[in-house]
Design an enzyme around this catalytic site. Sequence first.
Site, PDB file in Angstrom:
ATOM      1  N   GLU A  92       0.834  -1.218   0.000  1.00  0.00           N
ATOM      2  CA  GLU A  92       0.000   0.000   0.000  1.00  0.00           C
ATOM      3  C   GLU A  92       0.863   1.260   0.000  1.00  0.00           C
ATOM      4  O   GLU A  92       0.513   2.268   0.605  1.00  0.00           O
ATOM      5  CB  GLU A  92      -0.925  -0.033   1.223  1.00  0.00           C
ATOM      6  CG  GLU A  92      -2.277   0.570   0.985  1.00  0.00           C
ATOM      7  CD  GLU A  92      -2.707   0.464  -0.445  1.00  0.00           C
ATOM      8  OE1 GLU A  92      -3.018  -0.652  -0.892  1.00  0.00           O
ATOM      9  OE2 GLU A  92      -2.717   1.493  -1.146  1.00  0.00           O
TER      10      GLU A  92
HETATM   11  C1  LIG Z   1       2.066  -9.630   0.790  1.00  0.00           C
HETATM   12  C2  LIG Z   1       1.892  -8.572  -0.246  1.00  0.00           C
HETATM   13  C3  LIG Z   1       0.615  -8.216  -0.634  1.00  0.00           C
HETATM   14  C4  LIG Z   1       0.427  -7.234  -1.620  1.00  0.00           C
HETATM   15  N1  LIG Z   1      -0.846  -6.955  -2.054  1.00  0.00           N
HETATM   16  C5  LIG Z   1      -1.006  -6.176  -3.166  1.00  0.00           C
HETATM   17  C6  LIG Z   1      -2.292  -6.043  -3.769  1.00  0.00           C
HETATM   18  O1  LIG Z   1      -3.304  -6.571  -3.300  1.00  0.00           O
HETATM   19  N2  LIG Z   1      -2.381  -5.311  -4.928  1.00  0.00           N
HETATM   20  C7  LIG Z   1      -1.300  -4.717  -5.504  1.00  0.00           C
HETATM   21  O2  LIG Z   1      -1.442  -4.095  -6.535  1.00  0.00           O
HETATM   22  N3  LIG Z   1      -0.066  -4.826  -4.938  1.00  0.00           N
HETATM   23  C8  LIG Z   1       0.107  -5.544  -3.792  1.00  0.00           C
HETATM   24  N4  LIG Z   1       1.352  -5.681  -3.226  1.00  0.00           N
HETATM   25  C9  LIG Z   1       2.471  -4.991  -3.833  1.00  0.00           C
HETATM   26  C10 LIG Z   1       3.001  -3.864  -2.970  1.00  0.00           C
HETATM   27  O3  LIG Z   1       2.101  -2.785  -2.965  1.00  0.00           O
HETATM   28  C11 LIG Z   1       4.404  -3.506  -3.501  1.00  0.00           C
HETATM   29  O4  LIG Z   1       5.263  -4.573  -3.103  1.00  0.00           O
HETATM   30  C12 LIG Z   1       4.901  -2.177  -2.988  1.00  0.00           C
HETATM   31  O5  LIG Z   1       4.149  -1.133  -3.538  1.00  0.00           O
HETATM   32  C13 LIG Z   1       6.389  -1.952  -3.339  1.00  0.00           C
HETATM   33  O6  LIG Z   1       6.668  -2.241  -4.678  1.00  0.00           O
HETATM   34  P1  LIG Z   1       7.885  -3.228  -5.010  1.00  0.00           P
HETATM   35  O7  LIG Z   1       7.698  -4.471  -4.247  1.00  0.00           O
HETATM   36  O8  LIG Z   1       8.014  -3.340  -6.482  1.00  0.00           O
HETATM   37  O9  LIG Z   1       9.169  -2.515  -4.423  1.00  0.00           O
HETATM   38  P2  LIG Z   1      10.037  -1.392  -5.176  1.00  0.00           P
HETATM   39  O10 LIG Z   1       9.147  -0.379  -5.767  1.00  0.00           O
HETATM   40  O11 LIG Z   1      11.005  -2.070  -6.065  1.00  0.00           O
HETATM   41  O12 LIG Z   1      10.796  -0.734  -3.949  1.00  0.00           O
HETATM   42  C14 LIG Z   1      12.025  -1.250  -3.398  1.00  0.00           C
HETATM   43  C15 LIG Z   1      12.559  -0.212  -2.416  1.00  0.00           C
HETATM   44  O13 LIG Z   1      12.871   1.004  -3.133  1.00  0.00           O
HETATM   45  C16 LIG Z   1      12.163   2.101  -2.581  1.00  0.00           C
HETATM   46  N5  LIG Z   1      11.734   2.997  -3.666  1.00  0.00           N
HETATM   47  C17 LIG Z   1      11.130   2.661  -4.818  1.00  0.00           C
HETATM   48  N6  LIG Z   1      10.895   3.753  -5.562  1.00  0.00           N
HETATM   49  C18 LIG Z   1      11.337   4.808  -4.852  1.00  0.00           C
HETATM   50  C19 LIG Z   1      11.358   6.216  -5.062  1.00  0.00           C
HETATM   51  N7  LIG Z   1      10.843   6.776  -6.144  1.00  0.00           N
HETATM   52  N8  LIG Z   1      11.923   6.996  -4.109  1.00  0.00           N
HETATM   53  C20 LIG Z   1      12.440   6.455  -2.991  1.00  0.00           C
HETATM   54  N9  LIG Z   1      12.428   5.142  -2.727  1.00  0.00           N
HETATM   55  C21 LIG Z   1      11.887   4.322  -3.646  1.00  0.00           C
HETATM   56  C22 LIG Z   1      10.976   1.494  -1.836  1.00  0.00           C
HETATM   57  O14 LIG Z   1      10.528   2.323  -0.787  1.00  0.00           O
HETATM   58  C23 LIG Z   1      11.573   0.177  -1.336  1.00  0.00           C
HETATM   59  O15 LIG Z   1      12.249   0.379  -0.133  1.00  0.00           O
HETATM   60  C24 LIG Z   1       1.546  -6.602  -2.208  1.00  0.00           C
HETATM   61  C25 LIG Z   1       2.834  -6.948  -1.775  1.00  0.00           C
HETATM   62  C26 LIG Z   1       3.025  -7.921  -0.831  1.00  0.00           C
HETATM   63  C27 LIG Z   1       4.429  -8.299  -0.438  1.00  0.00           C
END
Ligand SMILES: Cc1cc2nc3c(=O)[nH]c(=O)nc-3n(C[C@H](O)[C@H](O)[C@H](O)COP(=O)(O)OP(=O)(O)OC[C@H]3O[C@@H](n4cnc5c(N)ncnc54)[C@H](O)[C@@H]3O)c2cc1C
Length: 570
Positions: A428
């Site tokens: 989220e």
């Molecule tokens: C158990 C679980 C349930 C989930 N449920 C849903 C769901 O129902 N629907 C859905 O759509 N998604 C869902 N998600 C996805 C979740 O919302 C994402 O994992 C989250 O938004 C982060 O994206 P990412 O995993 O690609 O991490 P990344 O975006 O790759 O981030 C990796 C790190 O980099 C940092 N980062 C990334 N971009 C920036 C920036 N511009 N500036 C500074 N820091 C940055 C982040 O804060 C993080 O620390 C779920 C994830 C999990 C693990």
Amino acid sequence: MPYRAPVDDFTFLFDHVVGLDQVRATERFEEASSDVTAAILTEAGKMCEEVMAPLQRNGDLKPAHLENGVVRTSPGFAEGFKAIADGGWIGITADPEHGGMGLPMALNTAVNDMMSASCLALQLAPLMGQGQIEALEHHASDALKETYLPKLISGEWTGTMNLTEPQAGSDVGALSTKAEDNGDGSFSITGQKIYITWGDNDFAANVCHLVLARLPGAPAGTKGISLFLVPKYIPDADGNPGKANSLKVVSLEHKLGLHGSPTCVMQYDGAQGWLVGPEQGGMAAMFTMMNNARLGVGTQGVGIAEGAFQHALAYALDRKQGKTQGPTGSIVDHADVRRMLASMKADVFAARAIALSCAVAIDMHTATGAPEWKARAAFLTPIAKAFGTDVGIDVAQQGVQVHGGMGFIEETGAAQFCRDVRVTSIYEGTNGIQAMDLVARKMMDGGEAAHALIDAIEEQAEAARERFPRMGEAVWQASENLREATEWLVSQKDMEDRFAGAVPYLRAFARVLGGHLHLKAALADAVGGPREKLARFYIQRLLPEHEGLLVYAQAGAKALMALSADELAA
Ligand SMILES: Cc1cc2nc3c(=O)[nH]c(=O)nc-3n(C[C@H](O)[C@H](O)[C@H](O)COP(=O)(O)OP(=O)(O)OC[C@H]3O[C@@H](n4cnc5c(N)ncnc54)[C@H](O)[C@@H]3O)c2cc1C
């Protein structure tokens, strides 16, 4: 250790700290009387204690799994979801026209807190439904509303949100799922979504997916995104589930925690969907769901913190080890154990009061349409999300520590709280992204919303000085420190300088807000009462953290970025 719903705490917070009376005084929410509130808290609390809490370990030990393309849920979850639905707890805030209760978000937040504490994995199912209901209420056509809302609100059907793709996580604008106009009012959706919470289940007659996708020729980035409602079964002419849509669950993720919540990789192969909101207006529509879910996820952190605290306290009261000066003869009388337990309790109060304050601001905006309440709710949402989940993680960790070695042993349940809550600071919108939202979008008003809140904190601290000179002074000074840091942030033109201090700034803001809300509680308590003592503990020992955080918040990006990526690796 059974869960005890903290009904009295919610009642106290509503009546003395977060100001539910002003919500009740509006025409929109005049139904939310003290009696109605008491009945809802009691009934929902009972359901959490008796039905949901016993399912907590089931979800962990017997995870959801995929069987011939269908998700099989953990034992008892179907019955648990039915109890949630039958209680009406999915549609507390939903429009009565479609079967909802039309009650304030503040009440919903309290119920979500209790459901999260008792079984977080299951609570995610109604939480996703609540977000979808709100998004449809605001943005869907009347026909979609008629077909979907009554069934989502009753829990006959469940809802999901589909944003994330392998290359599009925090950067939602990078998504590549496609939508094509079928020319009959519907669209064909093709693409893969990952991490979809409760992407399928074996107890609802239909699963309705809100999916972000891009229409042909739409611009890159978030501007070109549209939102579609894509059901597992396409409703027939009578609105009942008809033929299966072209979508499937490809696999389930194996996770650190939340094993009872199926996290699905979803494949859409020309699946039939319907537009929600205007073409390329998808992000605005999805933001309705996301804001709802952000407060909801912050509240998950608070709920888990409550559960972890209750477990730790019960253990500490029972475990005897070493000589203590206190009367119980158990570890609860060791100063260091007391430090942990008091920190946990004080932070649960602060995070809960912040989440409920955010909910009250949402309710006041809903009821009055006043822009100040809209700004207050928007400002508090990232704080409620990030601080609530940080407190959840921190309190769950301390809960393990209080248990000593038994905390590391699964039977106590302390470890499950840690594993389950860990993801709440990630999904989220990660807490880093929340903090960036706070110092960027939420300060586009030149810091007006921040300063309005700081003014309110300062005014109340000033008034509290008479009864509590030291606590009043500490909170007043903290609000001044916060004001200076806010002015510094707003004056930074290079956004990188703001972003470098965003996380410590958000936490410092939450710390000061916590002091303000504890002080309110102390003022409403009897002289020398437990809430006054808890406020003293928080204000003396936890509030000072804000000073160091604000130094960090104003340090800028230069020194932070000076160490190159190569040097980090060296
Ligand atoms: C158990 C679980 C349930 C989930 N449920 C849903 C769901 O129902 N629907 C859905 O759509 N998604 C869902 N998600 C996805 C979740 O919302 C994402 O994992 C989250 O938004 C982060 O994206 P990412 O995993 O690609 O991490 P990344 O975006 O790759 O981030 C990796 C790190 O980099 C940092 N980062 C990334 N971009 C920036 C920036 N511009 N500036 C500074 N820091 C940055 C982040 O804060 C993080 O620390 C779920 C994830 C999990 C693990």
